[in-house]
Design an enzyme around this catalytic site. Sequence first.
Site, PDB file in Angstrom:
ATOM      1  CG  HIS A 361      -2.209  -0.908   0.679  1.00 52.99           C
ATOM      2  ND1 HIS A 361      -2.238  -2.259   0.903  1.00 52.99           N
ATOM      3  CD2 HIS A 361      -3.327  -0.627  -0.054  1.00 52.99           C
ATOM      4  CE1 HIS A 361      -3.341  -2.768   0.351  1.00 52.99           C
ATOM      5  NE2 HIS A 361      -4.020  -1.796  -0.225  1.00 52.99           N
ATOM      6  NE  ARG A 468      -7.032   0.913  -2.104  1.00 57.04           N
ATOM      7  CZ  ARG A 468      -6.585   1.130  -3.346  1.00 57.04           C
ATOM      8  NH1 ARG A 468      -6.585   2.332  -3.841  1.00 57.04           N
ATOM      9  NH2 ARG A 468      -6.130   0.130  -4.072  1.00 57.04           N
ATOM     10  NE  ARG A 504     -11.693  -1.534  -0.517  1.00 62.35           N
ATOM     11  CZ  ARG A 504     -10.471  -1.728  -0.984  1.00 62.35           C
ATOM     12  NH1 ARG A 504     -10.276  -2.443  -2.084  1.00 62.35           N
ATOM     13  NH2 ARG A 504      -9.430  -1.213  -0.377  1.00 62.35           N
ATOM     14  CD  GLU A 615     -10.604  -7.610  -3.491  1.00 61.08           C
ATOM     15  OE1 GLU A 615      -9.625  -6.944  -3.843  1.00 61.08           O
ATOM     16  OE2 GLU A 615     -11.297  -7.326  -2.500  1.00 61.08           O
ATOM     17  CG  ASN A 638      -4.138  -3.749  -7.054  1.00 64.35           C
ATOM     18  OD1 ASN A 638      -3.873  -3.624  -8.232  1.00 64.35           O
ATOM     19  ND2 ASN A 638      -4.470  -2.725  -6.275  1.00 64.35           N
ATOM     20  CG  ASP A 639      -6.215  -8.219  -3.004  1.00 63.70           C
ATOM     21  OD1 ASP A 639      -5.114  -8.567  -2.562  1.00 63.70           O
ATOM     22  OD2 ASP A 639      -6.894  -7.317  -2.488  1.00 63.70           O
ATOM     23  NE  ARG A 649      -1.838  -5.885  -2.703  1.00 64.53           N
ATOM     24  CZ  ARG A 649      -3.012  -5.264  -2.785  1.00 64.53           C
ATOM     25  NH1 ARG A 649      -4.136  -5.954  -2.826  1.00 64.53           N
ATOM     26  NH2 ARG A 649      -3.071  -3.957  -2.844  1.00 64.53           N
ATOM     27  CB  CYS A 686     -11.131  -0.187  -8.796  1.00 64.02           C
ATOM     28  SG  CYS A 686     -11.537  -1.541  -7.706  1.00 64.02           S
TER      29      CYS A 686
HETATM   30  C1  PEP Z   1      -7.416  -4.562  -5.591  1.00 66.37           C
HETATM   31  O1  PEP Z   1      -7.212  -5.547  -4.885  1.00 66.37           O
HETATM   32  O2  PEP Z   1      -7.199  -4.542  -6.824  1.00 66.37           O
HETATM   33  C2  PEP Z   1      -7.935  -3.317  -5.001  1.00 66.37           C
HETATM   34  C3  PEP Z   1      -8.326  -2.316  -5.755  1.00 66.37           C
HETATM   35  O3  PEP Z   1      -7.972  -3.202  -3.654  1.00 66.37           O
HETATM   36  P1  PEP Z   1      -6.702  -3.042  -2.685  1.00 66.37           P
HETATM   37  O4  PEP Z   1      -5.489  -2.728  -3.524  1.00 66.37           O
HETATM   38  O5  PEP Z   1      -7.027  -1.954  -1.716  1.00 66.37           O
HETATM   39  O6  PEP Z   1      -6.610  -4.384  -2.033  1.00 66.37           O
HETATM   40 MG    MG Z   2      -8.063  -5.713  -2.905  1.00 65.68          MG
END
Ligand code: PEP
Ligand code: MG
Length: 766
Positions: A361, A468, A504, A615, A638-639, A649, A686
């Site tokens: 993050h 977020r 979210r 995700e 991302n997830d 990640r 996203c």
């Molecule tokens: C994701 O997982 O792609 C996402 C947008 O959420 P985060 O990166 O906050 O887990």
């Molecule tokens: Mg995520």
Amino acid sequence: MLTALRRIVLEFNQEAELQTALERLVSQVKRSMNTDCCSVYLADYRSQNFLLTASDGLAQSALGRTSIGFSEGVIGLVGQREEPINIDNAPEHPHFKHTPEVEEEALKAFLGTPIIHQSKVLGIISVQQQKIRHFDENEEAFLVTLAAQLASAIANAEARGMLGQKKDHGKWVKQLVGIAGAPGLALSKVVVCQPDADLSTVSLLKSANSEYEQQRFYHAVLKTRVDFHQMSEQLSSILSDDSLDIFEMYKQLLSSVSLADEIKEQINLGWNAESALKQIIDKYVVQFESLDDVYIRERGSDIRDLGNRLLFNLQRQQKQQQQLPDKFILVAEDVTAAMLAQYQHKGLQAIVSLSGSNNSHAAILARALGIPAIMGVDPIPLSQLEGQIMIVDGYNGELFIAPDSALQVEYLHLINEEVALTEKVRAAIDLPTITQDGKAIELMLNAGLASGFEHSVRAGATGVGLYRTEIPFLERQSFPTEQEQTQLYKQVLAAFPNQQVTMRTLDVGGDKALSYFPISEDNPFLGWRGIRITLDHPEIFLVQIRAMIRASIGLNNLNIMLPMITSVTEVDDALNLINQAYFELKDELKDQLKDEAPPVKTIQIPRPKVGIMLEVPSVIFQLKELAQRVDFFSVGSNDLTQYLLAVDRNNARVANLYDAYHPAVLRALNMIAQEASKYLVPLSLCGELAGEPAGAILLLAMGYDKLSMNPHNIARIKWVLRHIAYHQAKIILNHVLNFSTAKQVHSYINEQLENFGLGGFVRAGL
Ligand code: PEP
Ligand code: MG
């Protein structure tokens, strides 16, 4: 054997100089294994040789002089095969190379094993014996384990040694490579943010002013003594006398003449106070920890605690004196989101974090703020970097320490080009996102990471695709109340009065921990995360939903999105709670307004649309059932990438395996788009992929309706999509879906971006 191994490694780590550490190591290994010789050869990749660096048993005159080619002799063979080689009579071996200057004629048996760090052979450690014999399994296991444990220490020591080197005719530049965390270039002075009071992170440094260092140490001792006194006073009413004895012991240790004298002696030898403290404390810890008596061994940790407390007071003196330059690059062991928040308006140009990866993050936040970032850099001695000039190339993860003037000029030129490109794309900011052949797509904002919406509103987005909510939770000392949340969400919704805002629900766990709600797990990304926590704590979930709905009264632009959904049951449970919150609020409001005159009496509570994040791979196979329950889908790439590829990640060690352009990920994204269109469910994405030029082109072609990204990327992606035609994007996608490796995907897309005149983004995009 285990005690011997532990002791050897501890003592190795304690040495300041690599050469001394290796010399000590070979003697200890020779003694512990009862052999006639132990040697270490270090790899030199420029000359493709292993250099005999330390030996107890071979001719000392050969040290630092004798080199063996990477493909020569039995040493070369160990390096090439990357495995231990155990030979009864080495001189008879077909690969044996006679090197007279090492004087090994009498040595017959040979056991060598590679020292490997992050798949790179750093060197070879070998033992030899005069007797012809086979080293047994235990001896082999000992040497292999030792080599594995030494690898990172040698890598660190090498980095330390190289940083200590003088420039070669003013040309020397130290170049390191990490993971490209956020694009962009920076050239500035370094400011190091040291973790608080951890002796293990102190890198050894000399000081020219021993008198000053003695003063600092003296004051730290005085302050530490006062701290202990105050702590024991404060706790005396709660703790028994027995428990308070620990403070007495600390005070005695602190007054112990030998400990303080030894530290002062090290300072007189030219070390700074922190280094002197570390060396002596480490020495005592090693002595205690290598003993078999468990009680005494544990006293080692008391000494370490005392050392850390002294260090805390030494560091406090330094921090009080720290002045930030106007512009600087922040370097830390672990750059956190909080550090970014603290320094972002104080001249921060870039960040370099030794840990973490490009989807941590902190990296996501850096991208949102437009600050170049390099993550997961090999350990480097941080304190040696303070005040140095550094170049950060966030496009490919390279950093240069103390660059010469030619390199500085080259990068200044690139930085100017980058500014010009940014200006160019900014021209598209208020135009709609329409491809050359008229296909429209919406670009939304990922928000919540950086405070303040003013610049986001101007970013040219058509709403918020992902807010977020956890970030305000992370910044606090306790859960925010319903009222506090309502106010906060109202600000966000009001900043986009005629546009949709997707909020979210709380997505903590994984790498986002709340200090006031600690979760300790071995596998946090597979553990208690996102919706799993909020369904287990309806009191937290309901308060958040009520606050969101309350905030949307009069604005009617709220969508609610559920993170980390893995099953239909979770959706049903969450929908039940959302309904409960909605109807409770409705009743409460009706009661409050019953005596009011119209139009107040008729205020409506808007019912938000509810969607889910896709995700976790399991949902890809339940889209039909999910489509019947929710209003929209948003892919969290991302997830999804992390879970599809089974790659954490946040883990720099496997960062090269984390790739959203992996054919499996792209095919999954394509499949989702086809299914969503079949079930007529609006679909957005996203994750970070949406904000990359290549990612945006592929997602457009797949049929995603909306792409949500950080404010910094909106203008750039708008510019890219306005310069390509939808049918061309489709052709690119068709090719890409037929590739079988991520490497093929990358090189093909880079080529295509060049063809479409989007080459300036090639460096930035992938
Ligand atoms: C994701 O997982 O792609 C996402 C947008 O959420 P985060 O990166 O906050 O887990
Ligand atoms: Mg995520």
